[in-house]
Design an enzyme around this catalytic site. Structure first.
Site, PDB file in Angstrom:
ATOM      1  CE  LYS A   1       4.035  -2.979  -7.121  1.00  0.00           C
ATOM      2  NZ  LYS A   1       5.245  -3.689  -6.386  1.00  0.00           N
TER       3      LYS A   1
ATOM      4  CE  LYS B   1       0.652   2.377   0.902  1.00  0.00           C
ATOM      5  NZ  LYS B   1       0.459   0.991   1.358  1.00  0.00           N
TER       6      LYS B   1
ATOM      7  CE  LYS C   1      -3.666  -8.394  -4.305  1.00  0.00           C
ATOM      8  NZ  LYS C   1      -2.124  -9.023  -4.000  1.00  0.00           N
TER       9      LYS C   1
END
Length: 329
Positions: free
Chosen positions: A195, A192, A111
């Site tokens: 969202k 995977k 991140k």
């Protein structure tokens, strides 16, 4: 009865993958364990948030927990920021953690990669996650493979605290589901389901309506073979859809193969659409009932009250162990 703790960030859409990998199992676990399910809104602010959107997502996630089948008489559902012990214990766990081990966290590296500036909370949130878990004397933490590293750190911090200060923490174990842990993208079945995927056709949300679900399944990637057969390596798209069908429909892979023997992907996809809608329609209806109801507030108030009581007792033990505050006579 052993204790389970799990937290989900209120960061928007809950996908079919999230439901199968986590929420569906929570419903089953609540009958066998002492369960604490937490909406971890303090973890959400490790990245910038719109405050109105965050508030909306917190309430939406709470309604979804109940709508999927969490029973507030069996499990404790609460919002992290409504239990101040989490932030207080999180700071104390930061003072047990080393910067080096926090910098090695895979999620932090992912991140923060390429960012000019990174919030300090992104680096230090694993000790807060450890506090979340340790406050409830948690035995088991249901997590996916991507969170296993954080549970290992939680165990290390708990053992370090126990050795240095006082032996008060239960050392938790990760509980990694063996079935349905990884539901894959409908468009890229080797990736995977997420969202955050920019392609909205790649995932199904728990709150998608029937027509949207139909469109997404009809456009799901399969192959040119035309045979409904489970083969993860050579037929990843079809195998992923069969996994979804099996888990939501309660039929084995062998039963699905037999059901669609001699039939094409069109028939199979229509069957899958029906299975998904049969499962999700009652969830959507219950969610809409709850969203703006006082019933939801009552559930969250009751959950916060219980969580505050349990977490507060452990926080006092932590403070005593570290020598904080005054000694009472």
């Amino acid at each position: 009865m052993k204790t389970i703790f799990s937290g989900i960030q209120p960061s928007g859409t809950i996908t079919l993958g999230n439901y199968i990998g986590a929420m569906k199992q929570f419903v089953e676990l609540q009958h066998e364990y002492n369960c604490y399910f937490c909406i971890v809104d303090q973890h959400a602010i490790t990245v910038p948030q719109d405050k109105a959107e965050l508030r909306k997502n917190i309430r939406s996630l709470a309604a979804l927990y109940i709508a999927v089948g969490i029973n507030p008489d069996k499990a404790t559902l609460f919002i992290q920021s409504e239990v101040p012990s989490h932030a207080q214990a999180g700071w104390m766990m930061q003072c047990v953690a080393y910067i080096g081990e926090l910098e090695r966290m895979t999620q932090y590296k992912d991140k923060s990669a390429g960012k000019e500036a990174v919030l300090a909370g992104l680096l230090t949130y694993p000790p807060l996650m450890a506090a979340d878990i340790l406050l409830y004397s948690t035995d088991l933490v249901p997590v996916g493979e991507d969170q296993k590293q954080h549970i290992e750190l939680t165990r290390d911090l708990a053992e370090r605290f126990n050795k240095k200060h006082n032996d008060i923490f239960t050392i938790p174990e990760p509980r990694i589901p063996t079935v349905g842990a990884r539901i894959m993208s409908l468009q890229e079945p080797n990736k995977k389901m997420s969202k955050s995927d920019p392609n909205k056709k790649a995932f199904i949300s728990l709150l998608d309506d029937e027509k949207t679900i139909e469109k997404k399944i009809k456009s799901a990637v399969t192959d040119s073979d035309g045979v409904v057969k489970y083969d993860k390596e050579n037929k990843p798209g079809v195998s992923n859809l069969m996994s979804i069908y099996s888990i939501l429909g309660g039929q084995s892979i062998a039963e699905i193969e037999k059901l669609y023997e001699g039939k094409g992907y069109g028939d199979f996809k229509m069957g899958l659409i029906e299975v998904i809608n049969n499962k999700f329609n009652p969830i959507r209806n219950r969610y809409n009932e709850l969203l703006e109801s006082s019933e939801l507030d009552d559930i969250l108030d009751k959950g916060a009250e219980k969580a505050n009581l349990v977490a507060g007792k452990m926080l006092k033990k932590m403070e005593t162990a570290m020598g904080l505050g005054r000694k009472r006579k």
